[in-house]
Design an enzyme around this catalytic site. Structure first.
Site, PDB file in Angstrom:
ATOM      1  N   GLU A 202      -6.366 -10.337  -1.346  1.00  0.00           N
ATOM      2  CA  GLU A 202      -7.139 -10.122  -0.119  1.00  0.00           C
ATOM      3  C   GLU A 202      -8.624 -10.032  -0.456  1.00  0.00           C
ATOM      4  OE1 GLU A 202      -5.558  -6.984   2.343  1.00  0.00           O
ATOM      5  OE2 GLU A 202      -3.488  -7.421   1.743  1.00  0.00           O
TER       6      GLU A 202
ATOM      7  N   GLU B 123       0.812  -1.223   0.000  1.00  0.00           N
ATOM      8  CA  GLU B 123       0.000   0.000   0.000  1.00  0.00           C
ATOM      9  C   GLU B 123       0.849   1.278   0.000  1.00  0.00           C
ATOM     10  OE1 GLU B 123      -2.781  -0.429   3.236  1.00  0.00           O
ATOM     11  OE2 GLU B 123      -3.560  -2.319   2.446  1.00  0.00           O
TER      12      GLU B 123
END
Length: 367
Positions: free
Chosen positions: A259, A154
């Site tokens: 995810e 991220e």
């Protein structure tokens, strides 16, 4: 019972036995590995339901929390190995592909990592050394045992700008390439990944394509891009998702869906920034006692569409990982609003496979 009835009964029993023996499990139905994020309760035997599902249906696991910096490296000169060791042992015992998550991430990073002398921000030289020691120590410990690592997590905002984390403030985008270099030094055979949410957005897509090109220009190992796929009932538009999937597939690296979950409740925050929190609002938690049939059908239809798009690009895909196992395990029960009752995963709270996946399995079994 006469001989004819005995024979018929025997034939029926043999047929049932044969079907049971040849019944496909989830990971056998796809050309890429099927993974699950597991928590410390599962790996320690405290959640027998999820454990039984993982051992039956999955051939890959990723650590949900135990390898994040604040857990595995809580103090500068202290590593906590117990939970990470147990996670790796669980994967080895069950003959699974083991994925480490994650080495460098601005969130859930131990506070000491960013602090230099006199409580000032760490210097560039100090941060490079801390990163190198952190990555080398962890990756070396599991060398040859962990298949691949989410090296940096991220690092890009939705508009394509770099996230202004302390890593970026001190080292600029260089920290990404240093992390890849250090991980490869520690285990040259390990696969290396970059991972982010909202990868369907054009800004992020372009940013990661540039990062891939730069890593390739430098001769760094980068095996795959992880598209997290924390999605909702109202996002993304599938053409945007497919545009990113196609672009990454053509970039010279593989693609993973790392995810996967789909929020069945109204979207409060689009994405997966764990620091985004809201106060409890009863109106935003409408399905405490179960999901209405029409909403459940819409969710299953939408998830089936996601799978159908993925399969179009299966030659470029190496893994799909559900972020949790059953609905009760999901982090979305407590994010961004604590206390929600959510239904975002492939197995319900009782461990029953969702209808969209049952249908996919049935179709696969016919082939």
């Amino acid at each position: 019972m006469n001989k004819r009835n005995i024979l018929a009964t025997t034939v029926a029993m043999l047929a049932m036995t044969s079907c049971a023996q040849h019944e496909k499990v989830l990971h056998e139905c796809f050309p890429f590995t099927i993974g699950a994020a597991i928590n410390v309760t599962m790996q320690s035997g405290g959640d027998s339901l999820s454990d039984s599902i993982v051992r039956k249906h999955y051939n890959s696991i990723v650590a949900e929390d135990c390898m994040k910096c604040e857990n595995i490296h809580p103090e500068k000169d202290k590593f906590f190995w117990d939970e990470a060791d147990a996670f790796v042992a669980y994967g080895e015992t069950n003959n699974m592909e083991i994925i480490g998550h994650c080495l460098i991430w601005h969130s859930q990073c131990a506070p000491w990592f960013a602090v230099g002398e006199n409580d000032s921000l760490v210097t560039a030289d100090e941060l490079r050394e801390r990163m190198r020691e952190h990555i080398h120590t962890i990756v070396s410990r599991y060398k040859g045992r962990i298949k691949g690592w989410d090296v940096v997590n991220e690092m890009v905002e939705d508009d394509g700008s770099f996230r202004n984390s302390f890593f970026y403030q001190v080292l600029g985008e260089e920290y990404i390439y240093l992390a890849l270099q250090y991980a490869h030094e520690a285990d040259p055979d390990a696969m290396l990944f970059l991972n982010d949410y909202n990868m369907f957005k054009e800004g992020k897509r372009k940013a990661y394509l540039n990062i891939i090109k730069e890593a390739q220009r430098r001769g760094l190992r980068l095996d795959a891009i992880g598209m997290q796929c924390h999605y909702g009932m109202d996002f993304p538009e599938w053409q945007d998702f497919e545009a990113s999937l196609k672009a990454f597939s053509e970039s010279g690296v593989k693609v993973m869906f790392t995810e996967v979950d789909m929020n069945i409740l109204s979207t409060i925050v689009q994405g997966a920034n764990v620091s985004d929190k809201t106060e409890y609002d009863e109106k935003m938690n409408p399905y405490v006692d179960g999901v209405p049939a029409d909403v459940d059908q819409m969710w299953n239809t939408r998830m089936a569409t996601f799978f159908s798009i993925v399969e179009k690009y299966s030659g470029s895909v190496i893994r799909m990982t559900s972020w949790g196992v059953t609905d009760k395990d999901s982090w979305l029960n407590n994010w961004p609003m604590k206390g929600r009752t959510n239904y975002p995963l492939w197995f319900d709270r009782k461990g029953k496979m969702k209808p969209f996946l049952v249908k996919i399995m049935e179709e696969k079994q016919k082939k």
